[in-house]
Design an enzyme around this catalytic site. Sequence first.
Site, PDB file in Angstrom:
ATOM      1  N   SER A 109     -12.737  -5.109   3.525  1.00  0.00           N
ATOM      2  CA  SER A 109     -12.376  -5.558   2.174  1.00  0.00           C
ATOM      3  C   SER A 109     -12.492  -7.069   2.071  1.00  0.00           C
ATOM      4  O   SER A 109     -12.253  -7.794   3.050  1.00  0.00           O
ATOM      5  CB  SER A 109     -10.935  -5.129   1.907  1.00  0.00           C
ATOM      6  OG  SER A 109     -10.445  -5.769   0.755  1.00  0.00           O
TER       7      SER A 109
ATOM      8  N   TYR B 226      -1.555  -3.778   4.645  1.00  0.00           N
ATOM      9  CA  TYR B 226      -2.860  -3.178   4.349  1.00  0.00           C
ATOM     10  C   TYR B 226      -3.980  -4.154   4.716  1.00  0.00           C
ATOM     11  O   TYR B 226      -4.924  -3.814   5.427  1.00  0.00           O
ATOM     12  CB  TYR B 226      -2.959  -2.806   2.849  1.00  0.00           C
ATOM     13  CG  TYR B 226      -4.388  -2.655   2.386  1.00  0.00           C
ATOM     14  CD1 TYR B 226      -5.126  -1.525   2.706  1.00  0.00           C
ATOM     15  CD2 TYR B 226      -5.026  -3.685   1.674  1.00  0.00           C
ATOM     16  CE1 TYR B 226      -6.460  -1.421   2.320  1.00  0.00           C
ATOM     17  CE2 TYR B 226      -6.344  -3.579   1.287  1.00  0.00           C
ATOM     18  CZ  TYR B 226      -7.061  -2.448   1.611  1.00  0.00           C
ATOM     19  OH  TYR B 226      -8.373  -2.346   1.244  1.00  0.00           O
TER      20      TYR B 226
ATOM     21  N   LYS C 221      -7.150  -4.169   7.830  1.00  0.00           N
ATOM     22  CA  LYS C 221      -8.595  -4.407   7.704  1.00  0.00           C
ATOM     23  C   LYS C 221      -9.032  -5.498   8.687  1.00  0.00           C
ATOM     24  O   LYS C 221     -10.070  -5.389   9.336  1.00  0.00           O
ATOM     25  CB  LYS C 221      -8.956  -4.781   6.261  1.00  0.00           C
ATOM     26  CG  LYS C 221      -8.754  -3.633   5.279  1.00  0.00           C
ATOM     27  CD  LYS C 221      -9.628  -2.420   5.613  1.00  0.00           C
ATOM     28  CE  LYS C 221      -9.301  -1.195   4.813  1.00  0.00           C
ATOM     29  NZ  LYS C 221      -9.970   0.031   5.282  1.00  0.00           N
TER      30      LYS C 221
HETATM   31  C1  UD1 Z   1      -6.555  -4.869  -4.406  1.00  0.00           C
HETATM   32  C2  UD1 Z   1      -6.563  -5.451  -3.023  1.00  0.00           C
HETATM   33  C3  UD1 Z   1      -7.792  -5.001  -2.266  1.00  0.00           C
HETATM   34  C4  UD1 Z   1      -7.866  -3.515  -2.261  1.00  0.00           C
HETATM   35  C5  UD1 Z   1      -7.920  -3.039  -3.694  1.00  0.00           C
HETATM   36  C6  UD1 Z   1      -8.009  -1.519  -3.748  1.00  0.00           C
HETATM   37  C7  UD1 Z   1      -5.545  -7.625  -2.664  1.00  0.00           C
HETATM   38  C8  UD1 Z   1      -5.693  -9.102  -2.806  1.00  0.00           C
HETATM   39  N1  UD1 Z   1      -6.558  -6.893  -3.091  1.00  0.00           N
HETATM   40  O1  UD1 Z   1      -7.569  -5.561  -5.133  1.00  0.00           O
HETATM   41  O2  UD1 Z   1      -7.756  -5.466  -0.961  1.00  0.00           O
HETATM   42  O3  UD1 Z   1      -9.007  -3.119  -1.563  1.00  0.00           O
HETATM   43  O4  UD1 Z   1      -6.759  -3.480  -4.389  1.00  0.00           O
HETATM   44  O5  UD1 Z   1      -6.795  -0.894  -3.679  1.00  0.00           O
HETATM   45  O6  UD1 Z   1      -4.548  -7.154  -2.201  1.00  0.00           O
HETATM   46  N2  UD1 Z   1      -4.466  -6.050 -12.955  1.00  0.00           N
HETATM   47  C9  UD1 Z   1      -3.750  -6.120 -14.132  1.00  0.00           C
HETATM   48  N3  UD1 Z   1      -3.012  -5.028 -14.511  1.00  0.00           N
HETATM   49  C10 UD1 Z   1      -2.960  -3.888 -13.775  1.00  0.00           C
HETATM   50  C11 UD1 Z   1      -3.693  -3.820 -12.563  1.00  0.00           C
HETATM   51  C12 UD1 Z   1      -4.430  -4.932 -12.175  1.00  0.00           C
HETATM   52  O7  UD1 Z   1      -3.772  -7.122 -14.829  1.00  0.00           O
HETATM   53  O8  UD1 Z   1      -2.256  -2.943 -14.172  1.00  0.00           O
HETATM   54  C13 UD1 Z   1      -5.275  -7.208 -12.545  1.00  0.00           C
HETATM   55  C14 UD1 Z   1      -4.851  -7.814 -11.225  1.00  0.00           C
HETATM   56  O9  UD1 Z   1      -3.914  -8.806 -11.425  1.00  0.00           O
HETATM   57  C15 UD1 Z   1      -6.190  -8.355 -10.715  1.00  0.00           C
HETATM   58  C16 UD1 Z   1      -7.234  -7.408 -11.285  1.00  0.00           C
HETATM   59  O10 UD1 Z   1      -6.591  -6.749 -12.366  1.00  0.00           O
HETATM   60  O11 UD1 Z   1      -6.420  -9.630 -11.264  1.00  0.00           O
HETATM   61  C17 UD1 Z   1      -7.719  -6.386 -10.282  1.00  0.00           C
HETATM   62  O12 UD1 Z   1      -6.605  -5.763  -9.701  1.00  0.00           O
HETATM   63  P1  UD1 Z   1      -6.748  -4.479  -8.762  1.00  0.00           P
HETATM   64  O13 UD1 Z   1      -7.625  -3.482  -9.404  1.00  0.00           O
HETATM   65  O14 UD1 Z   1      -5.380  -4.051  -8.361  1.00  0.00           O
HETATM   66  O15 UD1 Z   1      -7.560  -5.011  -7.493  1.00  0.00           O
HETATM   67  P2  UD1 Z   1      -7.247  -6.239  -6.516  1.00  0.00           P
HETATM   68  O16 UD1 Z   1      -5.835  -6.654  -6.582  1.00  0.00           O
HETATM   69  O17 UD1 Z   1      -8.295  -7.264  -6.742  1.00  0.00           O
END
Ligand code: UD1
Length: 338
Positions: free
Chosen positions: A125, A150, A154
Amino acid sequence: MKILVTGGLGFIGSHTVVELQNEGFEVVIIDNLSNSSEEVLKGIVAITGKTPVFEKLDLREKTSVQDFFKRHTDVASIIHFAASKAVGESVEKPLLYYENNINTLIYLLQELEQKPEAHFIFSSSCTVYGQAETMPINENAPIKPAMSPYGNTKQIGEEIITDVAKVSNINAILLRYFNPIGSHPSAEIGELPIGVPQNLVPFITQTAIGLRKELSVYGGDYPTNDGTCIRDYIHVVDLAKAHVVALQRLLNCQNVDKIETFNLGTGTGSSVLEVINAFEKVSEQKLAYKIVDRREGDITSAFANTDKASNILGWKTQSTLEEAIASAWKWEQKVRNV
Ligand code: UD1
């Protein structure tokens, strides 16, 4: 050529099984169904017309792993997806994550190191980079201390594979994914999170379908163009195809090093609001959302430098963000019978 795909009924695993079968590989799937369902097999068959061998097996049971390899002596190539992936849960239950993601890896490698020649592809990741200093992120960016168990699994996983490959007949490719989204264009397989989705795109589609009231956008005050976080969202089918290319590189002995690492992303960063806009455009409907406080542990920005994957693997993403989101939406509608 027989390929073992662990976690082959999961989100990325199932899409990779499809691409492997389309390329003529014989696939054996191991999955413990902890975050997937046997129904996924039907989708794989509907797309490819071929039924992969499936064994429900928990890789944490060492004797079951040993028994599997006694029965499948011709398996020497593994694409290893089976792992737990919820960042928050890993903070609550670290030992579960170390057992699920590390013990299982060790048992597989113990089997592979006995083979005269073996190939291993690992789901890593971009989380290993933490908040990188420079964008886009290339493979030489420093590895930062993990922010969750987690993420640590990795990093440790990559180190274990590297140490073992150095002293064995195992050749390995570590694939560092950015943010996989979307589903197969047929909508026969897709992402099906259990419970409340933690990831952005499934939360968006579940909100639009009426399962969730509104999306919380975590943070509107980041130092980005529109104040929301930036990620590199990659269509899962593009990601799946990269696994096939990486496998072929190992099988054809084209790898230059025993362990090679590639970032898998599109090279383009998109903000949360841009993802919402793309969704509204492809679905032709407004999404209910509000901007709330930042989520703990989120980084501001992460997107891939794709030069290495492009130059060495000859692989590039084909799909746009809108196509990926449209496929996720099509899947959500199919799953909910809309
Ligand atoms: C996270 C993990 C990554 C993991 C992936 C899959 C980290 C830094 N990253 O990615 O390692 O492989 O999940 O499980 O831990 N967001 C919202 N509202 C929501 C959900 C997300 O605003 O309800 C935003 C988050 O703040 C982020 C973006 O959307 O900016 C993507 O979030 P998400 O899909 O959870 O992925 P990551 O956090 O990038």
